[in-house]
Design a protein around this motif. Structure first.
Motif, mmCIF file in Angstrom:
data_model
loop_
_atom_site.group_PDB
_atom_site.id
_atom_site.type_symbol
_atom_site.label_atom_id
_atom_site.label_comp_id
_atom_site.label_asym_id
_atom_site.label_seq_id
_atom_site.Cartn_x
_atom_site.Cartn_y
_atom_site.Cartn_z
ATOM 1 N N LEU A 148 0.815 -1.289 0.049
ATOM 2 C CA LEU A 148 0.028 0.109 0.043
ATOM 3 C C LEU A 148 0.802 1.368 -0.074
ATOM 4 O O LEU A 148 0.217 2.495 0.223
ATOM 5 C CB LEU A 148 -0.850 0.191 1.253
ATOM 6 C CG LEU A 148 -1.792 -1.154 1.379
ATOM 7 C CD1 LEU A 148 -2.710 -1.118 2.556
ATOM 8 C CD2 LEU A 148 -3.094 -1.022 0.139
ATOM 9 N N GLU A 149 2.199 1.104 -0.310
ATOM 10 C CA GLU A 149 3.067 2.421 -0.092
ATOM 11 C C GLU A 149 2.418 3.578 -1.152
ATOM 12 O O GLU A 149 2.690 4.681 -0.647
ATOM 13 C CB GLU A 149 4.409 1.851 -0.838
ATOM 14 C CG GLU A 149 5.427 2.855 -0.678
ATOM 15 C CD GLU A 149 6.838 2.581 -0.881
ATOM 16 O OE1 GLU A 149 7.517 3.370 -0.884
ATOM 17 O OE2 GLU A 149 7.105 1.277 -1.224
ATOM 18 N N SER A 150 1.627 3.273 -2.053
ATOM 19 C CA SER A 150 1.331 4.342 -3.080
ATOM 20 C C SER A 150 0.121 5.068 -2.419
ATOM 21 O O SER A 150 -0.250 5.923 -2.779
ATOM 22 C CB SER A 150 1.031 3.973 -4.381
ATOM 23 O OG SER A 150 -0.041 3.055 -4.483
ATOM 24 N N VAL A 151 -0.557 4.292 -1.450
ATOM 25 C CA VAL A 151 -1.933 4.866 -0.906
ATOM 26 C C VAL A 151 -2.043 4.931 0.349
ATOM 27 O O VAL A 151 -3.207 4.954 0.886
ATOM 28 C CB VAL A 151 -3.102 4.046 -1.573
ATOM 29 C CG1 VAL A 151 -3.247 4.259 -3.240
ATOM 30 C CG2 VAL A 151 -2.897 2.443 -1.201
ATOM 31 N N GLY A 152 -0.910 4.819 1.178
ATOM 32 C CA GLY A 152 -0.818 4.706 2.677
ATOM 33 C C GLY A 152 -1.487 5.958 3.245
ATOM 34 O O GLY A 152 -2.018 5.682 4.406
ATOM 35 N N ASN A 153 -1.749 7.106 2.704
ATOM 36 C CA ASN A 153 -2.469 8.207 3.250
ATOM 37 C C ASN A 153 -3.907 8.035 3.373
ATOM 38 O O ASN A 153 -4.437 8.777 4.053
ATOM 39 C CB ASN A 153 -2.207 9.543 2.493
ATOM 40 C CG ASN A 153 -0.659 9.891 2.757
ATOM 41 O OD1 ASN A 153 0.141 10.080 1.944
ATOM 42 N ND2 ASN A 153 -0.395 10.594 3.972
ATOM 43 N N LEU A 154 -4.503 6.909 2.737
ATOM 44 C CA LEU A 154 -5.781 6.606 3.042
ATOM 45 C C LEU A 154 -6.299 5.920 4.216
ATOM 46 O O LEU A 154 -7.394 5.696 4.542
ATOM 47 C CB LEU A 154 -6.285 5.650 1.796
ATOM 48 C CG LEU A 154 -6.080 6.138 0.412
ATOM 49 C CD1 LEU A 154 -6.586 5.184 -0.488
ATOM 50 C CD2 LEU A 154 -6.902 7.484 0.475
ATOM 51 N N MET A 155 -5.100 5.694 5.157
ATOM 52 C CA MET A 155 -5.294 5.044 6.578
ATOM 53 C C MET A 155 -6.259 5.886 7.284
ATOM 54 O O MET A 155 -7.309 5.252 7.960
ATOM 55 C CB MET A 155 -3.991 4.719 7.091
ATOM 56 C CG MET A 155 -3.321 3.297 6.766
ATOM 57 S SD MET A 155 -4.277 2.092 7.454
ATOM 58 C CE MET A 155 -3.990 2.307 9.076
ATOM 59 N N GLU A 156 -5.973 7.136 7.374
ATOM 60 C CA GLU A 156 -6.830 7.741 8.483
ATOM 61 C C GLU A 156 -8.302 7.983 8.095
ATOM 62 O O GLU A 156 -9.134 7.896 8.775
ATOM 63 C CB GLU A 156 -5.956 9.133 8.530
ATOM 64 C CG GLU A 156 -6.812 9.977 9.585
ATOM 65 C CD GLU A 156 -7.830 10.750 9.488
ATOM 66 O OE1 GLU A 156 -8.742 11.257 10.587
ATOM 67 O OE2 GLU A 156 -8.323 11.117 8.038
#
Length: 353
Positions: A148-156
């Motif tokens: 998920l390195e390219s989309v990790g900011n979707l975690m929050e």
């Protein structure tokens, strides 16, 4: 290191530069803390509200706040025995429990704080994650799947949605509860991620939004959900959903959604409304419907450890190509003004660090 900082409350009060990129000292991790190389922060409406002077509090003793609560980074150093190692991808939890603490915070449910004395990274009295380096306590760090390195900011934002679904489940458990259909109002990041979790639950998933073209309708369809752009009253009346996840904060949408759910339907409000907008509603009819059908309307905000773990699992199980379509723009830190300016086809904008 460089960091994106803001002077909360400064906009419109004579400050010419309420937000800027500053050079700050590199942080030194304390006992039990990770040192993290920031990879990016997601930009959302809360950030724009803070910059606009409507919200936000700087840390005690400081006039400026490091922005960024939608965090993502790579571990540079971790304490022995912490379970983390150099190279791990992590996100940082936003909220911290109040120091008193209230009963909810004392039990790890700090997203339900009763006395308002919680703090939040990048929002309320704690510097955020919008810097090239940051530290985080190991107990408030969440490991992110390497794929998920390219989309990790979707975690929050996914953690916020996971909490909303958790609340729906808990309320549904008051009785027999086997929902079949969910309606999501709004096709922004929260709405689309709510739809993702609805699909993962095997529900007949519908999303309604005003736009008729651009990326959002196709993103919904590619998820396997159905997209609607008709008036919300028509859509909810036709579908009679068992669950509504409301992600717009628009008053008319909220009350139209409440009016036509299936019996003992659950409406979960995640969108925050602006004040000062008046509506005329039939309060008696709304009350009658809710009482006679055992309907429930709840508000949901923020997330705790349990919800971050659920978010990590949901993203790890999702189609990576679909998740990548949610990130509409990636903007480098030095061009932060572009990231903070909303564009028509934006879904999620990431400011790269």
């Amino acid at each position: 290191m460089r960091a994106l900082t803001v002077q909360p409350g400064a906009a419109g009060k004579g400050s010419s530069v309420p937000v800027s990129v500053e050079e700050l000292p590199d942080p030194t991790p304390g006992d039990g803390e990770l040192l993290v190389r920031g990879l990016g922060i997601g930009i959302c409406g809360t950030d724009r509200e803070i910059i606009g002077g409507h919200y936000g509090w700087a840390p005690p003793g400081s006039s400026r706040l490091v922005l960024g609560h939608e965090s993502f980074g790579r571990v540079l150093g971790a304490p022995d025995g912490s379970g983390f190692a150099e190279g791990d991808l992590v996100a940082g939890v936003v909220r911290r429990p109040d120091p008193v603490p209230c009963g909810a915070c004392a039990r790890g449910e700090f997203d339900m704080c009763r006395n308002g004395k919680y703090t939040e990274r990048g929002i309320k009295e704690l510097d955020g994650y919008g810097s090239e380096l940051w530290t985080v306590e190991t107990e408030y760090a969440v490991r992110v799947d390497p794929r998920l390195e390219s989309v990790g900011n979707l975690m929050e934002p996914t953690s916020v949605v996971a909490k909303a679904w958790d609340q729906v489940d808990r309320i549904g458990a008051r009785s027999w509860f086997e929902p079949r259909r969910v309606l999501i109002t709004g096709a922004g990041p929260i709405g689309l991620l709510a739809a993702l979790l609805g699909q993962q639950r095997g529900l007949d998933t519908h999303v309604v939004d005003l736009v008729k073209d651009g990326p959002k309708p196709e993103v919904v369809k590619s998820l396997g959900a159905e997209y609607h752009s008709d008036p919300i009253g028509d859509v909810v009346g036709k579908l009679q959903p068992d669950v509504v996840i409301e992600a717009t904060g628009i008053g008319e949408v909220v009350f139209d959604a409440i009016a036509a759910t299936a019996p003992y339907g659950i409406v979960c409000l995640t969108g925050v409304s602006a004040g000062g907008h008046k509506l005329t509603i039939d309060a008696g009819a709304t009350n009658r419907s809710m009482v006679l059908e055992n309907d429930v309307v709840i508000g949901s905000v923020n997330a705790n450890h349990r919800h971050y773990a659920a978010a990590a699992s949901a993203l790890a199980a999702a189609d990576l190509d679909w998740l990548n379509r949610l990130v509409s723009r990636r903007v480098p830190l030095e061009r932060f003004t572009e990231a903070l300016t909303a564009e028509a086809d934006d879904i999620k904008v990431v400011l790269t660090l």
